[in-house]
Motif scaffolding. Sequence first.
Motif, PDB file in Angstrom:
ATOM      1  N   LEU A 364       0.800  -1.216   0.000  1.00 52.86           N
ATOM      2  CA  LEU A 364       0.000   0.000   0.000  1.00 52.86           C
ATOM      3  C   LEU A 364       0.836   1.271   0.000  1.00 52.86           C
ATOM      4  O   LEU A 364       0.327   2.344  -0.303  1.00 52.86           O
ATOM      5  N   ASP A 365       2.101   1.152   0.352  1.00 48.32           N
ATOM      6  CA  ASP A 365       2.958   2.345   0.402  1.00 48.32           C
ATOM      7  C   ASP A 365       4.393   1.940   0.116  1.00 48.32           C
ATOM      8  O   ASP A 365       4.864   0.899   0.603  1.00 48.32           O
ATOM      9  N   LEU A 366       5.083   2.742  -0.675  1.00 50.46           N
ATOM     10  CA  LEU A 366       6.488   2.514  -1.003  1.00 50.46           C
ATOM     11  C   LEU A 366       7.306   3.726  -0.599  1.00 50.46           C
ATOM     12  O   LEU A 366       6.881   4.863  -0.797  1.00 50.46           O
ATOM     13  N   MET A 367       8.483   3.481  -0.046  1.00 53.61           N
ATOM     14  CA  MET A 367       9.375   4.557   0.374  1.00 53.61           C
ATOM     15  C   MET A 367      10.735   4.395  -0.287  1.00 53.61           C
ATOM     16  O   MET A 367      11.200   3.281  -0.475  1.00 53.61           O
ATOM     17  N   GLY A 368      11.344   5.522  -0.646  1.00 52.80           N
ATOM     18  CA  GLY A 368      12.668   5.490  -1.246  1.00 52.80           C
ATOM     19  C   GLY A 368      12.658   5.311  -2.747  1.00 52.80           C
ATOM     20  O   GLY A 368      13.661   4.868  -3.327  1.00 52.80           O
ATOM     21  N   LEU A 369      11.560   5.686  -3.394  1.00 51.17           N
ATOM     22  CA  LEU A 369      11.477   5.506  -4.847  1.00 51.17           C
ATOM     23  C   LEU A 369      12.543   6.299  -5.600  1.00 51.17           C
ATOM     24  O   LEU A 369      12.915   5.935  -6.717  1.00 51.17           O
ATOM     25  N   HIS A 370      13.039   7.362  -4.995  1.00 50.00           N
ATOM     26  CA  HIS A 370      14.089   8.165  -5.647  1.00 50.00           C
ATOM     27  C   HIS A 370      15.398   7.399  -5.750  1.00 50.00           C
ATOM     28  O   HIS A 370      16.312   7.825  -6.468  1.00 50.00           O
ATOM     29  N   THR A 371      15.507   6.257  -5.045  1.00 56.24           N
ATOM     30  CA  THR A 371      16.762   5.499  -5.048  1.00 56.24           C
ATOM     31  C   THR A 371      16.812   4.417  -6.123  1.00 56.24           C
ATOM     32  O   THR A 371      17.846   3.774  -6.287  1.00 56.24           O
ATOM     33  N   VAL A 372      15.707   4.184  -6.843  1.00 59.04           N
ATOM     34  CA  VAL A 372      15.737   3.129  -7.856  1.00 59.04           C
ATOM     35  C   VAL A 372      16.747   3.501  -8.937  1.00 59.04           C
ATOM     36  O   VAL A 372      17.024   4.674  -9.182  1.00 59.04           O
ATOM     37  N   ASP A 373      17.284   2.486  -9.605  1.00 57.79           N
ATOM     38  CA  ASP A 373      18.343   2.697 -10.593  1.00 57.79           C
ATOM     39  C   ASP A 373      17.852   2.296 -11.986  1.00 57.79           C
ATOM     40  O   ASP A 373      17.838   1.104 -12.317  1.00 57.79           O
ATOM     41  N   PRO A 374      17.454   3.266 -12.816  1.00 63.87           N
ATOM     42  CA  PRO A 374      16.986   2.936 -14.169  1.00 63.87           C
ATOM     43  C   PRO A 374      18.082   2.386 -15.071  1.00 63.87           C
ATOM     44  O   PRO A 374      17.782   1.828 -16.128  1.00 63.87           O
ATOM     45  N   ILE A 375      19.338   2.541 -14.656  1.00 65.44           N
ATOM     46  CA  ILE A 375      20.436   2.032 -15.481  1.00 65.44           C
ATOM     47  C   ILE A 375      20.584   0.524 -15.320  1.00 65.44           C
ATOM     48  O   ILE A 375      20.716  -0.216 -16.293  1.00 65.44           O
ATOM     49  N   SER A 376      20.523   0.053 -14.075  1.00 69.67           N
ATOM     50  CA  SER A 376      20.636  -1.384 -13.819  1.00 69.67           C
ATOM     51  C   SER A 376      19.278  -2.052 -13.656  1.00 69.67           C
ATOM     52  O   SER A 376      19.147  -3.262 -13.829  1.00 69.67           O
ATOM     53  N   GLY A 377      18.277  -1.268 -13.290  1.00 68.16           N
ATOM     54  CA  GLY A 377      16.960  -1.829 -13.002  1.00 68.16           C
ATOM     55  C   GLY A 377      16.791  -2.285 -11.573  1.00 68.16           C
ATOM     56  O   GLY A 377      15.728  -2.771 -11.189  1.00 68.16           O
ATOM     57  N   ASP A 378      17.816  -2.117 -10.764  1.00 67.41           N
ATOM     58  CA  ASP A 378      17.755  -2.595  -9.378  1.00 67.41           C
ATOM     59  C   ASP A 378      16.952  -1.650  -8.495  1.00 67.41           C
ATOM     60  O   ASP A 378      16.937  -0.432  -8.708  1.00 67.41           O
ATOM     61  N   PHE A 379      16.309  -2.221  -7.490  1.00 66.26           N
ATOM     62  CA  PHE A 379      15.597  -1.408  -6.512  1.00 66.26           C
ATOM     63  C   PHE A 379      15.591  -2.113  -5.160  1.00 66.26           C
ATOM     64  O   PHE A 379      15.636  -3.341  -5.076  1.00 66.26           O
ATOM     65  N   SER A 380      15.575  -1.311  -4.116  1.00 64.08           N
ATOM     66  CA  SER A 380      15.415  -1.795  -2.746  1.00 64.08           C
ATOM     67  C   SER A 380      14.620  -0.722  -2.018  1.00 64.08           C
ATOM     68  O   SER A 380      15.126   0.375  -1.763  1.00 64.08           O
ATOM     69  N   LEU A 381      13.371  -1.036  -1.691  1.00 65.77           N
ATOM     70  CA  LEU A 381      12.435  -0.030  -1.224  1.00 65.77           C
ATOM     71  C   LEU A 381      11.786  -0.420   0.098  1.00 65.77           C
ATOM     72  O   LEU A 381      11.516  -1.603   0.344  1.00 65.77           O
ATOM     73  N   GLY A 382      11.538   0.572   0.917  1.00 69.75           N
ATOM     74  CA  GLY A 382      10.737   0.343   2.099  1.00 69.75           C
ATOM     75  C   GLY A 382       9.286   0.179   1.690  1.00 69.75           C
ATOM     76  O   GLY A 382       8.821   0.799   0.731  1.00 69.75           O
ATOM     77  N   ALA A 383       8.555  -0.665   2.409  1.00 72.17           N
ATOM     78  CA  ALA A 383       7.166  -0.927   2.041  1.00 72.17           C
ATOM     79  C   ALA A 383       6.314  -1.147   3.277  1.00 72.17           C
ATOM     80  O   ALA A 383       6.784  -1.613   4.312  1.00 72.17           O
ATOM     81  N   SER A 384       5.050  -0.786   3.133  1.00 78.37           N
ATOM     82  CA  SER A 384       4.044  -1.055   4.154  1.00 78.37           C
ATOM     83  C   SER A 384       2.830  -1.641   3.461  1.00 78.37           C
ATOM     84  O   SER A 384       2.569  -1.369   2.296  1.00 78.37           O
ATOM     85  N   GLY A 385       2.083  -2.462   4.209  1.00 75.16           N
ATOM     86  CA  GLY A 385       0.891  -3.049   3.613  1.00 75.16           C
ATOM     87  C   GLY A 385       0.266  -4.101   4.492  1.00 75.16           C
ATOM     88  O   GLY A 385       0.344  -4.025   5.728  1.00 75.16           O
ATOM     89  N   ILE A 386      -0.331  -5.107   3.849  1.00 76.02           N
ATOM     90  CA  ILE A 386      -1.085  -6.129   4.562  1.00 76.02           C
ATOM     91  C   ILE A 386      -0.650  -7.508   4.093  1.00 76.02           C
ATOM     92  O   ILE A 386      -0.502  -7.750   2.893  1.00 76.02           O
ATOM     93  N   ILE A 387      -0.459  -8.424   5.042  1.00 74.00           N
ATOM     94  CA  ILE A 387      -0.307  -9.842   4.729  1.00 74.00           C
ATOM     95  C   ILE A 387      -1.699 -10.471   4.783  1.00 74.00           C
ATOM     96  O   ILE A 387      -2.424 -10.332   5.770  1.00 74.00           O
ATOM     97  N   LEU A 388      -2.063 -11.129   3.682  1.00 81.15           N
ATOM     98  CA  LEU A 388      -3.373 -11.776   3.613  1.00 81.15           C
ATOM     99  C   LEU A 388      -3.212 -13.287   3.525  1.00 81.15           C
ATOM    100  O   LEU A 388      -2.302 -13.777   2.837  1.00 81.15           O
ATOM    101  N   LYS A 389      -4.050 -14.019   4.223  1.00 85.90           N
ATOM    102  CA  LYS A 389      -4.112 -15.481   4.129  1.00 85.90           C
ATOM    103  C   LYS A 389      -5.449 -15.850   3.496  1.00 85.90           C
ATOM    104  O   LYS A 389      -6.515 -15.525   4.031  1.00 85.90           O
ATOM    105  N   ARG A 390      -5.353 -16.493   2.329  1.00 85.03           N
ATOM    106  CA  ARG A 390      -6.547 -16.875   1.582  1.00 85.03           C
ATOM    107  C   ARG A 390      -7.502 -15.691   1.405  1.00 85.03           C
ATOM    108  O   ARG A 390      -8.716 -15.798   1.569  1.00 85.03           O
ATOM    109  N   GLY A 391      -6.909 -14.541   1.113  1.00 84.83           N
ATOM    110  CA  GLY A 391      -7.673 -13.349   0.804  1.00 84.83           C
ATOM    111  C   GLY A 391      -8.151 -12.555   2.000  1.00 84.83           C
ATOM    112  O   GLY A 391      -8.755 -11.496   1.842  1.00 84.83           O
ATOM    113  N   LYS A 392      -7.892 -13.036   3.221  1.00 83.16           N
ATOM    114  CA  LYS A 392      -8.318 -12.340   4.436  1.00 83.16           C
ATOM    115  C   LYS A 392      -7.105 -11.731   5.135  1.00 83.16           C
ATOM    116  O   LYS A 392      -6.031 -12.334   5.180  1.00 83.16           O
TER     117      LYS A 392
END
Length: 440
Positions: A364-392
């Motif tokens: 639901l949220d990504l942090m550090g998008l300014h750090t992605v590397d379009p030259i190599s394609g690599d990314f390492s981003l902070g993230a927040s969200g939800i873990i769902l089990k069988r859709g719940k």
Amino acid sequence: MENFRKWVETALGSGYEYEVYLESTEKLLVETSNEQPENLSKSKELGLGIRVIKDFKQGFAYTTEVSQDSVIKCVKKAVESLELTPKDEGFVLNKNPSKIELKTIYDSEGTSISVDDRIEMLINLERLAKRFDRRIVGSRKSSLKELKVEVYCLNSYGLEYSYKTTYFSCFTSALAVENGEETISYEYRAGRFIKDIDFEEMAKDVSFKAVSQLGASSYETKVIPVVFFRDSAALLLEAFSPMFLGDSLVKDKTMLKGKENTTVGSPMLTIIDDGLLENGLGSLELDAEGIPSRRNLVIEKGVFKGFLHSLYTAVKCGVEPTGNSVRNSFKSLPTSGIRNLYIEKGTYSLDDLLNAYDETFLVLDLMGLHTVDPISGDFSLGASGIILKRGKKEKAVRGVVIGGNVMDLWTKLIGLGDDLRMYGHVGSPSLLIEGITVGS
């Protein structure tokens, strides 16, 4: 416009090519916080940029005064800068201007809305978020921005076009509180008409994201199927969009160099940049150099089709321009850029994507998008969200890291939502990725 042409030609003399770009921008910004007016600002800027070319050398200057004397002085400064510029065969102007009558995309109804009514629209937006969930207690800031823009452009080869248009953008935030814990989320929309902004959907999305992250904790490191909610997917696409541009190719700063007509992703992946998208934020029949706009397939069913070119990068690469010349303002030269870039939608609902596996991480949220590397394609981003089990919902997670390579992500795309939304110049549906490393 004929006055400008006459002034420039008189100041230049013979042997020079030239381009004149005149822009007027009026901005109105209204801000609220916790259902109270907070800020009101108005501004207007008028200016003129002049580009001159001779013997493949280029000069540029701009002025905020548009009198005859100021224009002549600006021309002379441009010529002075030309003398200091190395030759470059890419320094050319549009020599074959198209005679296109530009459509009017102007929201007279939207611009007539009073300041008091705009404040009430934002306050209602904050109230809507609260109605969706009792745990939403306020908003740090909501804003509604209006831009009225007029552009006039001409060059020494007969190019002459003008247009008047409007842009509206809305930003809001929602603060959720439960058991003494606070979370905040944000939402953004934009359009050429104020009616293009769905305030109810904004309130629903910002409320959902804020409440979903209450009680968040860390998460073990593992490879797990991931669903990028549509705005996170769009922001990720925007962060990597420089890799599609002709300027990145010319500067050797893209991982896609030499990969035209090769597979770079899943057959489900189609990415389009459409300069003619109806009421799109970047839509106009011509680009910033007067080249006809078009719908460009960037990636088609996983196959990279080609770069997005301005006139300069097209000449440098020996290809046709794609109508992707853009200008930030009269103070800058044209460069290659996206117009309306988006991932083509699929047929699955968000619930379908979330129920595809026994366990799924909804980002639901990504942090550090300014750090992605379009030259190599690599990314390492902070993230927040939800873990769902069988859709719940199983648990909310925060402070986790997702990483990898964007080409690997594209290859592992196995589900496309039907919920495509445009967030400014970029858009995406929700995406289901087969597996990404998620960890603390």
